[in-house]
Design a protein around this motif. Structure first.
Motif, mmCIF file in Angstrom:
data_model
loop_
_atom_site.group_PDB
_atom_site.id
_atom_site.type_symbol
_atom_site.label_atom_id
_atom_site.label_comp_id
_atom_site.label_asym_id
_atom_site.label_seq_id
_atom_site.Cartn_x
_atom_site.Cartn_y
_atom_site.Cartn_z
ATOM 1 N N ARG A 45 27.155 45.426 -11.470
ATOM 2 C CA ARG A 45 26.376 44.675 -10.477
ATOM 3 C C ARG A 45 26.819 45.054 -9.058
ATOM 4 O O ARG A 45 26.148 45.808 -8.375
ATOM 5 N N GLN A 49 25.133 48.153 -7.213
ATOM 6 C CA GLN A 49 24.241 47.936 -6.066
ATOM 7 C C GLN A 49 24.672 48.751 -4.852
ATOM 8 O O GLN A 49 23.945 48.849 -3.876
ATOM 9 N N PHE A 79 21.717 42.308 -11.875
ATOM 10 C CA PHE A 79 20.968 41.364 -11.044
ATOM 11 C C PHE A 79 19.547 41.437 -11.601
ATOM 12 O O PHE A 79 18.681 42.150 -11.065
ATOM 13 N N SER A 82 16.298 41.719 -9.771
ATOM 14 C CA SER A 82 16.128 42.778 -8.768
ATOM 15 C C SER A 82 14.975 43.702 -9.150
ATOM 16 O O SER A 82 14.326 44.279 -8.283
ATOM 17 N N GLN A 111 20.063 35.186 -6.309
ATOM 18 C CA GLN A 111 19.967 34.381 -5.083
ATOM 19 C C GLN A 111 19.478 32.994 -5.479
ATOM 20 O O GLN A 111 18.949 32.795 -6.576
ATOM 21 N N ALA A 112 19.580 32.053 -4.531
ATOM 22 C CA ALA A 112 19.162 30.676 -4.818
ATOM 23 C C ALA A 112 17.675 30.508 -4.504
ATOM 24 O O ALA A 112 17.281 29.726 -3.638
ATOM 25 N N ARG A 113 16.851 31.290 -5.205
ATOM 26 C CA ARG A 113 15.392 31.205 -4.999
ATOM 27 C C ARG A 113 14.762 31.011 -6.367
ATOM 28 O O ARG A 113 15.082 31.729 -7.320
ATOM 29 N N TYR A 135 24.580 32.694 -5.673
ATOM 30 C CA TYR A 135 25.276 32.808 -4.387
ATOM 31 C C TYR A 135 24.330 32.479 -3.255
ATOM 32 O O TYR A 135 23.117 32.655 -3.369
ATOM 33 N N ASN A 136 24.871 31.954 -2.205
ATOM 34 C CA ASN A 136 24.181 31.955 -0.910
ATOM 35 C C ASN A 136 25.240 32.005 0.177
ATOM 36 O O ASN A 136 26.340 31.468 0.021
ATOM 37 N N VAL A 146 20.440 34.610 9.365
ATOM 38 C CA VAL A 146 19.691 34.908 8.134
ATOM 39 C C VAL A 146 18.846 33.707 7.694
ATOM 40 O O VAL A 146 17.643 33.822 7.494
ATOM 41 N N PHE A 147 19.510 32.539 7.572
ATOM 42 C CA PHE A 147 18.769 31.372 7.064
ATOM 43 C C PHE A 147 18.177 30.522 8.187
ATOM 44 O O PHE A 147 17.334 29.662 7.931
ATOM 45 N N GLU A 186 28.987 32.781 -0.276
ATOM 46 C CA GLU A 186 29.150 34.177 0.157
ATOM 47 C C GLU A 186 29.769 34.221 1.557
ATOM 48 O O GLU A 186 29.531 33.355 2.395
HETATM 49 C C1 LIG Z 1 27.328 40.132 -1.196
HETATM 50 C C2 LIG Z 1 26.428 40.548 -2.266
HETATM 51 O O1 LIG Z 1 26.751 41.484 -2.933
HETATM 52 S S1 LIG Z 1 25.026 39.676 -2.559
HETATM 53 C C3 LIG Z 1 24.145 40.552 -3.776
HETATM 54 C C4 LIG Z 1 23.287 41.566 -3.139
HETATM 55 N N1 LIG Z 1 22.617 42.343 -4.147
HETATM 56 C C5 LIG Z 1 21.339 42.631 -4.045
HETATM 57 O O2 LIG Z 1 20.665 42.186 -3.106
HETATM 58 C C6 LIG Z 1 20.759 43.552 -5.078
HETATM 59 C C7 LIG Z 1 19.460 43.061 -5.679
HETATM 60 N N2 LIG Z 1 18.525 42.553 -4.725
HETATM 61 C C8 LIG Z 1 17.213 42.885 -4.713
HETATM 62 O O3 LIG Z 1 16.766 43.719 -5.495
HETATM 63 C C9 LIG Z 1 16.337 42.189 -3.762
HETATM 64 O O4 LIG Z 1 17.087 41.683 -2.691
HETATM 65 C C10 LIG Z 1 15.607 41.021 -4.466
HETATM 66 C C11 LIG Z 1 14.548 41.609 -5.413
HETATM 67 C C12 LIG Z 1 16.529 40.145 -5.232
HETATM 68 C C13 LIG Z 1 14.889 40.146 -3.440
HETATM 69 O O5 LIG Z 1 14.110 40.936 -2.643
HETATM 70 P P1 LIG Z 1 13.157 40.277 -1.496
HETATM 71 O O6 LIG Z 1 12.399 39.192 -2.096
HETATM 72 O O7 LIG Z 1 12.418 41.391 -0.890
HETATM 73 O O8 LIG Z 1 14.121 39.576 -0.472
HETATM 74 P P2 LIG Z 1 15.374 40.119 0.317
HETATM 75 O O9 LIG Z 1 16.416 40.666 -0.547
HETATM 76 O O10 LIG Z 1 14.942 40.980 1.418
HETATM 77 O O11 LIG Z 1 15.929 38.739 0.772
HETATM 78 C C14 LIG Z 1 15.644 38.189 1.961
HETATM 79 C C15 LIG Z 1 15.215 36.767 1.825
HETATM 80 O O12 LIG Z 1 15.982 36.073 0.867
HETATM 81 C C16 LIG Z 1 16.783 35.090 1.520
HETATM 82 N N3 LIG Z 1 18.046 35.084 0.852
HETATM 83 C C17 LIG Z 1 18.989 36.045 0.881
HETATM 84 N N4 LIG Z 1 20.011 35.703 0.104
HETATM 85 C C18 LIG Z 1 19.700 34.516 -0.410
HETATM 86 C C19 LIG Z 1 20.372 33.675 -1.292
HETATM 87 N N5 LIG Z 1 21.557 34.024 -1.804
HETATM 88 N N6 LIG Z 1 19.808 32.538 -1.652
HETATM 89 C C20 LIG Z 1 18.599 32.192 -1.155
HETATM 90 N N7 LIG Z 1 17.914 32.963 -0.314
HETATM 91 C C21 LIG Z 1 18.461 34.122 0.037
HETATM 92 C C22 LIG Z 1 16.851 35.553 2.943
HETATM 93 O O13 LIG Z 1 17.104 34.499 3.821
HETATM 94 C C23 LIG Z 1 15.484 36.125 3.134
HETATM 95 O O14 LIG Z 1 14.574 35.082 3.297
HETATM 96 P P3 LIG Z 1 13.321 35.177 4.327
HETATM 97 O O15 LIG Z 1 12.457 36.248 3.766
HETATM 98 O O16 LIG Z 1 12.744 33.843 4.226
HETATM 99 O O17 LIG Z 1 13.868 35.508 5.663
#
Ligand SMILES: CC(=O)SCCNC(=O)CCNC(=O)[C@H](O)C(C)(C)COP(=O)(O)OP(=O)(O)OC[C@H]1O[C@@H](n2cnc3c(N)ncnc32)[C@H](O)[C@@H]1OP(=O)(O)O
Ligand SMILES: CC(C)C(=O)C(=O)O
Ligand SMILES: [Mg+2]
Length: 573
Positions: A45, A49, A79, A82, A111-113, A135-136, A146-147, A186
């Motif tokens: 993971r 990533q 993830f 993803s 993510q918390a969505r 995580y958030n 960000v938020f 986070e």
């Molecule tokens: C520290 C870390 O390692 S955290 C883990 C990071 N790993 C990854 O991100 C890898 C996998 N991620 C992905 O493939 C993509 O991010 C996905 C598919 C999960 C989501 O993609 P998208 O829907 O395009 O959103 P994106 O990643 O750009 O996230 C941005 C949105 O999510 C929100 N967001 C980000 N993290 C979180 C969270 N942990 N909880 C809730 N909301 C979050 C942001 O505020 C943003 O919201 P907005 O659009 O309202 O401004």
């Protein structure tokens, strides 16, 4: 002494100092790590990533199988929300009978969505043991940028996310799944401690950990920002202030931005962490996650079982390199190509003496070297324990000395050169490495040795070649020696007498104008058994020169005569 460093032109004004935590009665500095923590590998993971080219399903599977084989019992496998690749991978290992051993828990991040949580939980259907990791970000800059919300808004994201995970787990997962939950605030490292605590407490209020219902609270150094000691203080503070501590698995997740992730993890364990998340060889975002191999091997080198099998480190490395399409650095702790190798003279000298002392200690105690405590200077562990040989332990270049060179001769050819002969031979090697630069291989060292001291079949040289020798001893103990030899290309018979074969040979050599005096004589067997060879070393004064010679033969008298010839020939070379 004055410090002569001068101010640089670096823009230091752009950065501030990280806040210390005030725990005057901190206890972690006195603690020791006496048992392995719980490990979680996040290679599939956090590691994945961070790859330019994330692992294909086949590479993910190779990595997963490797982690299982090594003994990891908690593995973050992806993830799943993803995209299809991660989702399908999770499904594939769950659906393949036996792919996940019963005692291994897989974990997935989200993510918390709500849509992501639903998809994440769905990916786990049918798993035997599975953890959802939510995580958030809770740090100020994330709240603002960000938020774009208040502290309460950010706490609410965590609370709602936790509730949704529980609801979807209830709805989508059957009784066959032992379900676990993990929450990470986070960028814990940039979050105010009291707020990190407040969010964790709010999450626990929803999840309700209790007997048989653990919660994992993972406090990530998403970006490493402080010294390991301040990081440890923050762990001690959280551990002291969390409610329901006995139902909390406190987990540390260090990244390596300051290059101190390993120390941060170790000090966090001393400060009360129960579990470490990291990646093999420190793969992961930016400078990587904490290196699980180094952490495990650090425990091993202190006599603590890491409960992970590193005994074939090169196989682990090959798999890792294939899966990540990256190379392990030659200086990487415990595994790099050069980490058990020393080139420099004083290191080699100490290593050689260390090996010799280990053998002597073991022999004195009537046990093998593997039964006694490892104590070889400059080698924190026995390379054999990770599947390495001793071949590369000493490599010779212009920085090397007699210890290293004689180690090669002893290790590869069972020749234990007397000290002064070591000095003599190392000067010959030094002259070669100075002249040619670079490293001289053991094969080349042997070629130089053979050419200098032994009859070189490929390039014969020398005034004297002995073909046969016969000695008789009379009743008064006087030895008479008759030697058939070639001297300066002419076949001849030399005779001499003395109080032993060597002095009789010296006497015989007088007849061809060679004046030899014995200064030192040493010999040893080179192997055991009836066909054992002996090595004789002779130090002689020949004219105004002092030289060593060596003879190798199954018969010790012949070996010593050969040693004399070796020295005498060298004198006129
Ligand atoms: C520290 C870390 O390692 S955290 C883990 C990071 N790993 C990854 O991100 C890898 C996998 N991620 C992905 O493939 C993509 O991010 C996905 C598919 C999960 C989501 O993609 P998208 O829907 O395009 O959103 P994106 O990643 O750009 O996230 C941005 C949105 O999510 C929100 N967001 C980000 N993290 C979180 C969270 N942990 N909880 C809730 N909301 C979050 C942001 O505020 C943003 O919201 P907005 O659009 O309202 O401004
Ligand atoms: C998702 C979290 C735990 C993470 O990887 C980090 O903060 O580094
Ligand atoms: Mg991380």
């Amino acid at each position: 002494m004055a410090n002569r460093q001068q101010p640089s032109s670096m823009p230091v004004h752009k950065y501030g100092q990280y806040d210390q935590v005030a725990i005057p009665d901190r206890t972690w500095p006195e603690k020791r790590i006496t048992a392995a923590p719980r490990w979680l590998s996040t290679d599939l993971r956090d590691g994945n990533q961070a790859l330019i080219d994330p692992m294909s399903p086949e590479r993910k599977r190779r990595m997963f199988d490797q982690l299982v084989k090594m003994g990891y019992k908690e593995i973050e496998v992806g993830f799943p929300a993803s995209g299809q690749t991660d989702f399908d991978f999770v499904r594939s290992i769950i659906e393949e009978e036996g792919a996940i051993p019963d005692d291994v828990t897989i974990s997935v991040l989200t993510q918390a969505r709500e849509d992501l949580i639903e998809r994440t939980v769905e990916s786990l259907k049918g798993a035997r043991r599975a953890t959802v990791h939510l995580y958030n970000a809770t740090a100020p800059v994330f709240r603002r940028v960000v938020f774009r919300g208040s502290k309460d808004d950010i706490k609410q994201i965590a609370v709602d996310g936790t509730r949704l995970v529980m609801e979807y787990a209830e709805k989508l997962l059957g009784p066959e799944t032992e379900f676990g939950y993990q929450y990470s605030p986070e960028i814990f490292t940039d979050t105010e401690l009291d707020f990190a605590l407040e969010v964790c407490e709010a999450v626990m209020d929803v999840y309700q950990p209790g007997p048989g219902r653990e919660i994992i609270l993972n406090l990530p150094a998403t970006v490493e920002r402080s010294t390991p000691s301040t990081h440890a203080d923050r762990f001690e503070w959280m551990g002291r202030n969390l409610s329901r501590r006995e139902y909390v698995c406190l987990s540390v997740h260090p990244h390596n931005d300051r290059g101190t992730a390993v120390a941060a993890a170790e000090l966090a364990l001393m400060a009360g962490a129960d579990r470490v998340e990291g990646c093999l060889f420190g793969q992961g975002e930016r400078t990587g996650n904490v290196d699980l191999v180094t952490l495990g091997m650090n425990l091993f080198s202190q006599g603590v079982d890491p409960q992970i099998d590193f005994s074939d480190i090169d196989e682990i490395r090959r798999t890792w390199e294939y899966c990540n399409q990256m190379e392990v650095h030659p200086r990487h702790p415990y595994v790099g190509d050069l980490v058990y190798t020393s080139f420099s003279g004083s290191h080699q000298d100490a290593i050689k003496k260390g090996f010799d002392a280990m053998e002597a200690d073991a022999a004195a105690r009537g046990v093998t070297v593997d039964d006694i405590e490892w104590a070889v200077p400059y080698l924190p562990i026995d390379p054999k324990d990770v599947g390495r040989s001793y071949e590369a332990v000493i490599r010779v270049n212009s920085q090397s000395g007699k210890g290293g060179i004689s180690y090669v001769l002893k290790n590869d050819h069972k020749l234990d050169l007397p000290r002064r002969m070591q000095i003599e031979f190392s000067r010959l090697i030094q002259a070669k490495t100075d002249a040619e630069g670079g490293e001289i291989t053991p094969k080349d060292i042997w070629a130089v040795f053979q050419d200098e001291y032994l009859p070189n079949p490929r390039n014969p040289w020398g005034r004297i070649q002995v073909r046969t020798g016969q000695s008789t001893t009379d009743t008064d103990g006087v030895d008479t020696l008759t030697v058939e030899a070639t001297v300066d290309g002419e076949d001849t018979v030399l005779t001499g007498s003395g109080n032993g074969p060597i002095s009789a040979f010296f006497d015989a050599l007088q007849s061809i104008g060679v004046d030899v005096r014995l200064l030192d004589y040493q010999e040893h067997t080179m192997s055991e058994g009836a066909s054992a060879q002996a090595a004789s070393y002779i130090e002689c004064a020949i004219g105004d020169k002092v030289l060593w010679g060596i003879g190798i033969d199954a018969n010790t008298t012949r070996a010593s005569l050969k040693a004399v010839v070796s020295a005498v020939n060298r004198a006129t070379r």
